[in-house]
Design an enzyme around this catalytic site. Structure first.
Site, short mmCIF file in Angstrom:
data_model
loop_
_atom_site.label_atom_id
_atom_site.label_comp_id
_atom_site.label_asym_id
_atom_site.label_seq_id
_atom_site.Cartn_x
_atom_site.Cartn_y
_atom_site.Cartn_z
N ARG A 56 0.79 -1.22 0.00
CA ARG A 56 0.00 0.00 0.00
C ARG A 56 0.83 1.28 0.00
NH1 ARG A 56 -3.07 -3.53 1.43
NH2 ARG A 56 -1.29 -4.19 2.61
N THR A 57 1.70 1.40 0.96
CA THR A 57 2.40 2.68 1.11
C THR A 57 3.23 2.97 -0.13
OG1 THR A 57 2.42 2.32 3.49
CG2 THR A 57 3.89 4.02 2.64
N LYS A 85 23.41 -1.49 9.66
CA LYS A 85 24.52 -0.56 9.86
C LYS A 85 24.13 0.80 9.33
CE LYS A 85 28.04 -4.08 9.45
NZ LYS A 85 28.92 -4.74 8.51
N ARG A 106 11.40 3.72 3.99
CA ARG A 106 10.86 2.81 5.00
C ARG A 106 11.99 1.90 5.42
NH1 ARG A 106 5.46 -0.93 4.86
NH2 ARG A 106 4.59 1.13 5.31
N HIS A 134 4.73 6.23 11.64
CA HIS A 134 4.27 6.14 10.26
C HIS A 134 3.40 7.38 10.02
CE1 HIS A 134 3.06 4.65 6.49
NE2 HIS A 134 2.73 3.41 6.79
#
Ligand code: NCD
Length: 307
Positions: A56-57, A85, A106, A134
């Site tokens: 979705r995002t 890292k 993300r 979010h």
């Protein structure tokens, strides 16, 4: 209202309530442009840098950009999601920042999006930082409530599910704390709302932790359901203890107010019975549509195409 051009969106707290309302107001205007392609963002390029799975995002941001005439480059490398890292992320962001006008990131690590924003000169939007935040989901959730309930003030909103690891409920409850609302937090005992968020919101609005949804279901205006965030458990036996421990069914819906709404950021696993989808209270697929509009508005504002 000062321009939002060039702004990062890492935490929902990066924006004042006035600015949030402004983005939502602009969303109403931009709705018209979602029908036909516009060239508002022609010549602009957005990088999608996702180190965690997303449907979705990612697609929502991509479509938002394209519907405004912009372009996207997808630089997601899900296989690298295990890289922890900060150094590697730093270099990647520094490179990508040269190619594009805006970066959506993300990453499974908390603090990752903030780090990216410190490095990049272009605006960075947090598309989900671990279990932390979010913020664009919170924007679209607010917009959904505003559209479906025609107000936010005065509402009683219950969050149900994994309140410990769901980043969407963290950002949204913090955003809601600016309004005059009553919040219920309902979860299995090991998945209670993060203490620091509970403290933050309970200093501003009325909040109650409740064990059983049935105790408050008749009272709520908005029921916000989340899935158990299996991937965030460090001990899988803890997950097994809570798996399938709650499910919204037609019995709950029957007890709800007729004008109450049910929201969910999706993906759903088993926490809302499919039969609920047919009820007028179910708004989670509409929420997806609103998400597209809100992201169009946010991109247009941050990229300075709209003031
Ligand atoms: C949420 C997420 O990724 O945090 N999904 C989304 O962005 N629509 C919720 C979830 O994964 O459960």
């Amino acid at each position: 209202m000062p321009s939002l051009r060039g702004r990062d969106m890492i935490s929902i707290t990066d924006f004042t309530q006035e600015e949030i309302e402004y983005i939502l107001d602009k969303t109403d205007e931009i709705r018209k442009l979602s029908i036909e392609r516009s060239d508002l963002l022609k010549g602009k390029v957005m990088a999608i840098l996702f180190f965690e799975p997303s449907t979705r995002t990612r697609i929502s941001f991509e479509t938002a950009m394209k519907r405004l005439g912009g372009e996207t480059v997808d630089m997601s490398e899900p296989k690298r999601a295990s890289i922890e890292k900060g150094e590697n992320l730093t270099d990647t962001v520094r490179v990508i920042d040269n190619y594009v006008d805006v970066i959506v990131i993300r990453h499974p690590l908390e603090g990752s999006a903030r780090l990216a924003a410190e490095i990049a000169e272009n605006p960075v939007i947090n598309g989900g930082s671990g279990a932390e935040e979010h913020p664009t989901q919170a924007l679209l959730d607010l917009y959904t409530i505003r559209r479906e309930k025609e107000r936010i003030n005065g509402l009683t909103i219950a969050f149900v599910g994994d309140l410990k690891y769901s980043r969407t409920v963290h950002s949204l409850s913090v955003a809601l704390a600016n309004y005059n609302v009553k919040l219920y937090f309902i979860s299995p005992p090991i998945l209670k709302m993060r203490r620091e968020i509970l403290e933050y919101v309970s200093n501003k609005v009325s909040v109650e932790e409740v064990n059983d949804l049935n105790d408050v279901v008749e009272e709520v205006d908005v029921l916000y359901v989340t899935r158990i965030q299996k991937e965030r458990f460090s001990d899988i036996s803890d997950y097994m203890k809570v798996k399938g421990s709650y499910k919204i069914t037609l019995d709950h819906v029957k007890k709800m107010r007729e004008d109450a709404i049910i929201m969910h950021p999706l993906p759903r696993v088993d926490e809302i019975d499919y039969a609920v989808d047919q009820t007028p209270q179910a708004k989670y697929f509409k929420q997806v549509y609103y998400g597209l509009l809100v992201r169009m508005s946010l991109l247009a504002l941050i990229l300075g195409a709209v003031e």
